[in-house]
Design an enzyme around this catalytic site. Structure first.
Site, PDB file in Angstrom:
ATOM      1  N   ASP A 159      45.128  31.621  43.421  1.00  0.00           N
ATOM      2  CA  ASP A 159      43.683  31.589  43.891  1.00  0.00           C
ATOM      3  C   ASP A 159      43.862  30.279  44.812  1.00  0.00           C
ATOM      4  O   ASP A 159      44.703  29.574  44.870  1.00  0.00           O
ATOM      5  CB  ASP A 159      42.872  31.351  42.860  1.00  0.00           C
ATOM      6  CG  ASP A 159      41.337  31.205  43.337  1.00  0.00           C
ATOM      7  OD1 ASP A 159      41.048  32.009  44.305  1.00  0.00           O
ATOM      8  OD2 ASP A 159      40.712  30.560  42.811  1.00  0.00           O
ATOM      9  N   ASP A 218      40.579  28.514  46.231  1.00  0.00           N
ATOM     10  CA  ASP A 218      39.358  27.574  46.053  1.00  0.00           C
ATOM     11  C   ASP A 218      39.348  27.072  44.485  1.00  0.00           C
ATOM     12  O   ASP A 218      39.501  28.027  43.637  1.00  0.00           O
ATOM     13  CB  ASP A 218      38.038  28.365  46.246  1.00  0.00           C
ATOM     14  CG  ASP A 218      37.870  28.603  47.657  1.00  0.00           C
ATOM     15  OD1 ASP A 218      37.548  27.785  48.513  1.00  0.00           O
ATOM     16  OD2 ASP A 218      38.375  29.756  48.218  1.00  0.00           O
TER      17      ASP A 218
END
Length: 362
Positions: free
Chosen positions: A160, A162
Site C-alpha cells: 500500500d 499511504d
C-alpha cells in the site's frame, strides 16, 4: 547457573539459569556463538541446550531435536532486546510437548538482533491470541508464521502507499491545503477502519477537492515523507531479484514519482482529473479499490513467473485486507484495529525494514 562443559562452550552444553541473569546482550552473544539453542522453562529456571547433547547430569536436560522434527511453524521476536526473563515467560506459554529452538535473527545491518523461534508443532488459534497479548504487554513485536517466504528466491512484494510506503495520507494533506481538511480526514479515517465503502468514500473525498489548484498536489509531493526503512527494504529485495510494486487507493500523481525514485516494477493507483490546472473533483477511469489491489498480487506473480508461495503484501487499512489475504504472507503494518484482528502477521511500530525479519534467508 549450571554449565556442563569441558573448556568454554563445547559442541554440546546445557545451561540452567535464573531468567533474570540473562541480559539481552548475553542472549545475543550465545546465539551468535551457537547457531541454535533449545529452550525450556524448567520450574523457576530457564534451560538452554546446545544440540547434539551429551549426558550432562542435569535431570531436566531434554533430548535434542532433529531438523526433521521441526514443523515449519515459527515465531519472530524483534523490536526490542530479548532477554532471559522474556524468553522464560514466552516458554511458559508454549505447551511442554512442543519443542522450541531459538536462533539469532538479524537480516540487515541496520536492524538490531531479534530471535527466531522454530517449533515442532503448530499452535492453536487460542494460544496465538495469548501470545499476541503477551507481546503487547512486553512491548515487543511477535509474528507467528505457518509457512516461510524465502528472501533468496525470486519473490514479489506489493505495498500500500499511504501510511505504509509513505507516512501520510496524501488525500488528507491535499484537502488540508485546499481548505477542506477536517471534512476529508474524517471520511478517510472511517474508510480505513472499514466503516465505509472505499470506492464511495473516495468519490466523496475527491469531490470535496473540486476547484483546488493543481499546485496543492505539487506542494504535498515536494514534502512527501517516505516511511522509515522503505528505501533500504526495496533495495534489499531488488538485490535478491524480487519484484516490488505499489497498489494504492491513492493517486498516480504520487505513485508515479515513487516508481521512478525506487525503480519499482509497477504501480496501481487512481488518476485525478485535472483541467486547466484545476482539480475537477473527479477520478478518471475505474477506481482502484480493495479488489483491484488483490488482483494486482495475482497479476504480477503470473506476469513475472513468481510462485504464489513467494508473494508478500503489506498495508494498514481495511481496503488492504483482500490484498493481504491473497498473498502468501500478508502483513498488517501500523494497522487499523480491524486489520490487526484479521491478519496474524503484524508490525505495530518501527520501520518498514522490519519486514525482513519475516523472510527466511535461504
Amino acid at each position: 547457573m549450571v554449565l556442563t562443559s569441558s573448556i568454554g562452550y563445547p559442541l554440546s552444553f546445557s545451561i540452567s539459569v535464573r531468567p533474570t541473569q540473562l541480559a539481552g546482550a548475553y542472549i545475543t552473544t550465545l546465539l551468535t556463538e551457537h547457531s541454535a539453542l533449545r529452550l525450556q522453562a524448567d520450574g523457576p529456571q530457564l534451560l538452554l541446550q546446545k544440540t547434539p547433547s551429551v549426558k550432562s547430569g542435569v535431570d531436566a536436560t531434554p533430548e535434542p531435536i532433529k531438523p526433521a522434527e521441526l514443523s515449519g511453524y515459527s515465531i519472530r521476536l524483534f523490536g526490542k532486546p530479548v532477554d532471559g526473563a522474556l524468553l522464560y515467560e514466552f516458554c511458559r506459554l508454549i505447551p511442554t510437548d512442543t519443542g522450541i529452538i531459538a536462533s539469532l535473527l538479524q537480516p540487515h545491518p541496520q536492524l538490531p538482533a531479534g530471535v527466531l523461534i522454530q517449533l515442532t508443532a503448530a499452535l492453536s488459534a487460542e494460544l496465538q491470541q495469548r501470545l499476541f497479548a503477551f507481546a503487547a504487554e512486553q512491548q515487543i513485536e511477535l509474528v507467528y508464521l505457518d509457512q516461510g517466504v524465502t528472501l533468496s528466491k525470486p519473490g514479489l512484494l506489493v505495498m500500500d502507499m499511504d501510511s505504509t510506503a509513505i507516512s501520510i495520507e496524501c488525500i488528507d494533506e491535499i484537502a488540508a491545503l485546499a481548505g477542506v481538511g477536517p471534512q476529508v480526514a474524517a471520511i478517510t479515517a472511517r474508510a480505513m477502519n472499514g466503516e465505509l465503502d472505499f470506492a464511495a468514500s473516495l468519490t466523496e473525498r475527491v469531490a470535496a477537492l473540486k476547484g483546488a489548484p493543481q499546485s496543492v498536489l505539487q506542494r504535498v509531493l515536494d514534502d512527501l515523507p517516505l516511511m522509515p526503512g522503505l528505501t533500504e527494504l526495496v533495495s534489499t529485495l531488488q538485490q535478491q531479484q524480487w519484484r516490488v510494486a505499489i497498489a494504492s487507493g491513492g493517486f498516480t500523481y504520487f505513485t508515479d514519482v515513487l516508481q521512478q525514485r525506487l525503480a519499482l516494477t509497477a504501480t496501481f493507483a487512481n488518476v485525478l482529473e485535472i483541467k486547466n490546472g484545476v482539480l475537477t473533483g473527479k477520478v478518471v477511469g475505474d477506481i482502484v479499490d480493495a479488489n483491484t489491489k488483490a488482483r494486482a498480487v495475482s497479476l504480477l506473480a503470473e506476469t513475472y513467473g513468481i510462485a504464489a508461495c513467494q508473494t508478500v503484501a503489506i498495508g494498514d487499512g481495511a481496503n488492504d485486507l483482500p490484498m493481504l489475504k491473497t498473498a502468501a504472507l500478508g502483513v498488517a503494518f501500523h494497522a487499523k484495529p480491524k486489520v490487526q484482528t484479521a491478519v496474524s502477521a503484524r508490525i505495530n511500530q518501527g520501520s518498514l525494514l522490519q519486514l525482513l525479519y519475516l523472510l527466511d534467508p535461504a
